[in-house]
Design an enzyme around this catalytic site. Structure first.
Site, PDB file in Angstrom:
ATOM      1  N   ASP A  63     -67.218 -42.878 -86.038  1.00 32.05           N
ATOM      2  CA  ASP A  63     -66.668 -41.650 -86.608  1.00 32.05           C
ATOM      3  C   ASP A  63     -65.167 -41.812 -86.793  1.00 32.05           C
ATOM      4  OD1 ASP A  63     -69.026 -40.076 -86.794  1.00 32.05           O
ATOM      5  OD2 ASP A  63     -68.990 -39.824 -84.624  1.00 32.05           O
ATOM      6  N   GLU A  85     -74.555 -53.375 -79.313  1.00 36.20           N
ATOM      7  CA  GLU A  85     -74.083 -52.612 -80.467  1.00 36.20           C
ATOM      8  C   GLU A  85     -73.822 -51.182 -80.029  1.00 36.20           C
ATOM      9  OE1 GLU A  85     -75.162 -51.481 -85.113  1.00 36.20           O
ATOM     10  OE2 GLU A  85     -76.169 -53.172 -84.121  1.00 36.20           O
ATOM     11  N   ASP A  87     -73.856 -42.921 -74.739  1.00 35.85           N
ATOM     12  CA  ASP A  87     -72.548 -43.226 -75.302  1.00 35.85           C
ATOM     13  C   ASP A  87     -72.184 -44.657 -74.903  1.00 35.85           C
ATOM     14  OD1 ASP A  87     -69.852 -43.491 -75.894  1.00 35.85           O
ATOM     15  OD2 ASP A  87     -69.245 -41.605 -74.969  1.00 35.85           O
ATOM     16  N   GLU A 128     -76.877 -45.459 -78.778  1.00 33.80           N
ATOM     17  CA  GLU A 128     -76.727 -44.417 -79.791  1.00 33.80           C
ATOM     18  C   GLU A 128     -76.986 -43.062 -79.126  1.00 33.80           C
ATOM     19  OE1 GLU A 128     -75.980 -42.155 -82.707  1.00 33.80           O
ATOM     20  OE2 GLU A 128     -75.766 -44.312 -83.095  1.00 33.80           O
ATOM     21  N   ASP A 171     -65.594 -47.993 -93.325  1.00 32.77           N
ATOM     22  CA  ASP A 171     -65.399 -47.762 -94.756  1.00 32.77           C
ATOM     23  C   ASP A 171     -64.299 -46.733 -94.985  1.00 32.77           C
ATOM     24  OD1 ASP A 171     -66.842 -45.648 -93.690  1.00 32.77           O
ATOM     25  OD2 ASP A 171     -67.882 -45.221 -95.569  1.00 32.77           O
TER      26      ASP A 171
END
Length: 254
Positions: free
Chosen positions: A159, A83, A136, A108, A195
Site C-alpha cells: 500500500d 512473501e 501481517d 497476507e 507501480d
C-alpha cells in the site's frame, strides 16, 4: 499498520477453503488467527454446530516461523523465501512452480487473498513447498522469524500511503531493514516492486539514507511474475519498478 483495511467479502468457496484447507496449508501464529481460519468468520450456512465442527480442521499454532518443521525433509537444502503481502497469491504460486529449489511462506492479512492462495496450492499440488499465513508479514518478521533463517523476502505492491504525513506507515522503512538484518542469512535479498512513482522514490531514499550506510547493496530483484496488481498497472499505463537489496551479513553502524 502498514496496510489498508479492506472489507472485501469472501465468497462461499473462499470461506470453504479457509475452513477446509488452512489446516493443511496454513501457518497460524495465534489462537485468534487459527479460529478465524477454521471458521471462515463463522460462516456455517444452515448446518448445525456438530456438522460444522466435523468439517473443520484445526490449524497448529506456531511459536516461530520454523521452515524445518513446516516442510520437513522436503525443505532440506532448499532456499527459504517469505512473501510479505501476497495479494491473491498469483506471484507466490508462480514462484513456487518455477523455483523447485525453494520453499515459500506467504503472509497476507485479507481473507479472500488467503483463500485464493489456499485453493491454488491445493489445485496445483504445491503443498509440499508453499504455506500461507493470514497475518501481517511485518509482525511475523518481528515476532516469529528466527535469526539467519531466510534467503529471500519479497514485498510486491505494498500500500503506497501517499503523502509525507503517511510515509511512516509504508512497509519499506528503516524498521523493515532492521528486522531483515536479523532474519536474513548473509547474502540474503529483499525484493520490492511498486507501480507508484512516489513510493519508488521513497524506497530509493530509505535505501540511500538508511540501508546503504549500514552495508546493504543494490542487486537484481528476485523473479516476479504477473499478478492482478502488475497487470492492472500495465493496463492503466503505470510503470512497475523493481528493487533488489542484498544483505551483507554484518552491519556497519559506525
Amino acid at each position: 499498520k502498514t496496510y489498508l483495511d479492506r472489507r472485501a467479502h469472501a465468497s462461499k468457496a473462499q470461506k470453504r477453503a479457509l475452513r477446509e484447507l488452512y489446516g493443511a496449508h496454513g501457518v497460524a501464529f495465534d489462537a485468534r488467527e487459527a479460529r478465524r481460519a477454521r471458521e471462515g468468520r463463522g460462516d456455517a450456512g444452515s448446518d448445525d454446530g456438530a456438522s460444522r465442527r466435523a468439517r473443520e480442521t484445526d490449524a497448529a499454532l506456531w511459536t516461530t516461523l520454523d521452515y524445518d518443521a513446516l516442510f520437513g525433509a522436503r525443505g532440506a537444502g532448499r532456499r527459504r523465501a517469505l512473501e510479505v503481502g501476497f495479494g491473491m497469491g498469483d506471484n507466490l504460486l508462480s514462484s513456487a512452480a518455477a523455483f523447485e529449489d525453494h520453499v515459500f511462506v506467504g503472509c497476507e492479512v485479507h481473507r479472500p487473498g488467503v483463500a485464493q492462495a489456499l485453493m491454488g496450492i491445493e489445485a496445483r499440488g504445491l503443498g509440499d513447498r508453499v504455506k500461507v499465513s493470514r497475518a501481517d508479514g511485518l509482525w511475523v518478521l518481528d515476532a516469529y522469524a528466527t535469526a539467519r533463517s531466510l534467503d529471500e523476502v519479497a514485498c510486491h505492491f505494498p500500500d503506497p500511503w501517499r503523502g509525507e504525513s503517511k510515509a511512516h506507515r509504508r512497509l519499506v522503512n528503516p524498521l523493515l531493514f532492521v528486522l531483515l538484518e536479523r532474519a536474513l542469512r548473509p547474502g540474503g535479498r529483499l525484493s520490492v516492486a511498486t507501480d507508484d512513482a512516489e513510493y519508488a522514490e521513497h524506497v530509493r531514499r530509505v535505501f540511500r539514507d538508511f540501508a546503504q550506510p549500514r552495508g546493504w547493496a543494490r542487486c537484481d530483484a528476485f523473479a516476479r511474475f504477473d499478478s492482478k496488481y502488475s497487470l492492472k498497472a500495465s493496463e492503466e499505463g503505470r510503470e512497475c519498478v523493481d528493487f533488489g537489496f542484498r544483505f551483507p551479513g554484518s552491519i556497519d553502524v559506525a
